[in-house]
Design a protein around this motif. Structure first.
Motif, PDB file in Angstrom:
ATOM      1  N   ALA A 261     -15.010-101.053  -2.550  1.00 22.49           N
ATOM      2  CA  ALA A 261     -14.345 -99.767  -2.354  1.00 22.49           C
ATOM      3  C   ALA A 261     -15.338 -98.625  -2.533  1.00 22.49           C
ATOM      4  N   ALA A 262     -14.986 -97.509  -1.925  1.00 26.39           N
ATOM      5  CA  ALA A 262     -15.773 -96.281  -2.076  1.00 26.39           C
ATOM      6  C   ALA A 262     -14.804 -95.106  -2.076  1.00 26.39           C
ATOM      7  N   ASP A 263     -15.166 -94.062  -2.806  1.00 28.25           N
ATOM      8  CA  ASP A 263     -14.354 -92.853  -2.856  1.00 28.25           C
ATOM      9  C   ASP A 263     -15.094 -91.705  -2.183  1.00 28.25           C
ATOM     10  N   ILE A 264     -14.320 -90.865  -1.510  1.00 25.23           N
ATOM     11  CA  ILE A 264     -14.841 -89.709  -0.790  1.00 25.23           C
ATOM     12  C   ILE A 264     -14.196 -88.457  -1.372  1.00 25.23           C
ATOM     13  N   ARG A 265     -14.998 -87.446  -1.647  1.00 23.59           N
ATOM     14  CA  ARG A 265     -14.461 -86.176  -2.143  1.00 23.59           C
ATOM     15  C   ARG A 265     -13.521 -85.590  -1.098  1.00 23.59           C
ATOM     16  N   SER A 266     -12.368 -85.132  -1.551  1.00 22.08           N
ATOM     17  CA  SER A 266     -11.377 -84.597  -0.622  1.00 22.08           C
ATOM     18  C   SER A 266     -11.230 -83.084  -0.704  1.00 22.08           C
ATOM     19  N   SER A 267     -11.823 -82.454  -1.693  1.00 26.79           N
ATOM     20  CA  SER A 267     -11.590 -81.020  -1.919  1.00 26.79           C
ATOM     21  C   SER A 267     -12.085 -80.132  -0.776  1.00 26.79           C
ATOM     22  N   MET A 268     -12.954 -80.648   0.084  1.00 28.39           N
ATOM     23  CA  MET A 268     -13.442 -79.823   1.203  1.00 28.39           C
ATOM     24  C   MET A 268     -12.589 -79.969   2.460  1.00 28.39           C
ATOM     25  N   PHE A 269     -11.518 -80.776   2.360  1.00 29.35           N
ATOM     26  CA  PHE A 269     -10.645 -80.999   3.500  1.00 29.35           C
ATOM     27  C   PHE A 269      -9.268 -80.392   3.256  1.00 29.35           C
ATOM     28  N   SER A 270      -8.642 -79.923   4.327  1.00 33.03           N
ATOM     29  CA  SER A 270      -7.250 -79.468   4.239  1.00 33.03           C
ATOM     30  C   SER A 270      -6.342 -80.700   4.158  1.00 33.03           C
ATOM     31  N   GLN A 271      -5.085 -80.481   3.822  1.00 31.55           N
ATOM     32  CA  GLN A 271      -4.143 -81.604   3.770  1.00 31.55           C
ATOM     33  C   GLN A 271      -3.984 -82.241   5.150  1.00 31.55           C
ATOM     34  N   ASP A 272      -3.982 -81.436   6.205  1.00 30.12           N
ATOM     35  CA  ASP A 272      -3.896 -81.985   7.562  1.00 30.12           C
ATOM     36  C   ASP A 272      -5.123 -82.838   7.891  1.00 30.12           C
ATOM     37  N   GLU A 273      -6.298 -82.404   7.461  1.00 28.80           N
ATOM     38  CA  GLU A 273      -7.515 -83.183   7.702  1.00 28.80           C
ATOM     39  C   GLU A 273      -7.481 -84.494   6.922  1.00 28.80           C
ATOM     40  N   ILE A 274      -6.999 -84.446   5.688  1.00 30.72           N
ATOM     41  CA  ILE A 274      -6.893 -85.668   4.886  1.00 30.72           C
ATOM     42  C   ILE A 274      -5.948 -86.654   5.572  1.00 30.72           C
ATOM     43  N   THR A 275      -4.813 -86.160   6.026  1.00 35.92           N
ATOM     44  CA  THR A 275      -3.852 -87.017   6.729  1.00 35.92           C
ATOM     45  C   THR A 275      -4.480 -87.614   7.983  1.00 35.92           C
ATOM     46  N   SER A 276      -5.222 -86.812   8.723  1.00 36.81           N
ATOM     47  CA  SER A 276      -5.902 -87.276   9.929  1.00 36.81           C
ATOM     48  C   SER A 276      -6.921 -88.369   9.605  1.00 36.81           C
ATOM     49  N   ILE A 277      -7.696 -88.166   8.562  1.00 31.10           N
ATOM     50  CA  ILE A 277      -8.739 -89.126   8.182  1.00 31.10           C
ATOM     51  C   ILE A 277      -8.120 -90.453   7.757  1.00 31.10           C
TER      52      ILE A 277
END
Length: 127
Positions: free
Chosen positions: A76-92
């Motif tokens: 597993a790997a974790d990616i910082r999410s604070s630079m993304f909007s909620q829509d971008e997170i959902t898209s990713i």
């Protein structure tokens, strides 16, 4: 691609050999995010010892902790999410889960927060 620390950069180099499938997913994610959202990803966690994992979950009741510990297996790997909007997170997350099937049957990606910590993108390729 950015790395939270030198340790993560070193682990990234090892991941190509420890879990080539996860390495490939993250490389493709990096390209997807750059092309779709014009941003870079930042890896914040790859490998954890069981002791490091226990410390991270210290605020989570034992019966609520995940049974599997994929970070302790180079899965597993974790990616910082604070630079993304909620829509971008959902898209990713949607793109990752539609594009990659996990051999274990588990989801490839999710967005979550461990109790006492911040939200992040979790990507796994469990063999």
């Amino acid at each position: 691609m950015k790395f939270k620390s030198d340790r993560i950069r070193d682990e990234w180099a090892q991941l190509a050999f420890k879990n080539p499938g996860l390495f490939s997913i993250i490389e493709k994610l990096h390209d997807y995010v750059a092309n779709t959202h014009c941003k870079e990803i930042m890896l914040t966690s790859i490998y954890r010892t069981p002791e490091e994992n226990d410390i991270l979950y210290k605020d989570t009741p034992a019966d609520k902790r995940p049974k599997a510990q994929p970070h302790t297996l180079w899965a597993a790997a974790d990616i910082r999410s604070s630079m993304f909007s909620q829509d971008e997170i959902t898209s990713i997350v949607s793109w990752l889960n539609a594009s990659f099937k996990n051999p274990s049957g588990k989801s490839t990606a999710l967005y979550h927060a461990i109790q006492g910590n911040v939200g992040h993108l979790h990507i796994q390729h469990v063999l």
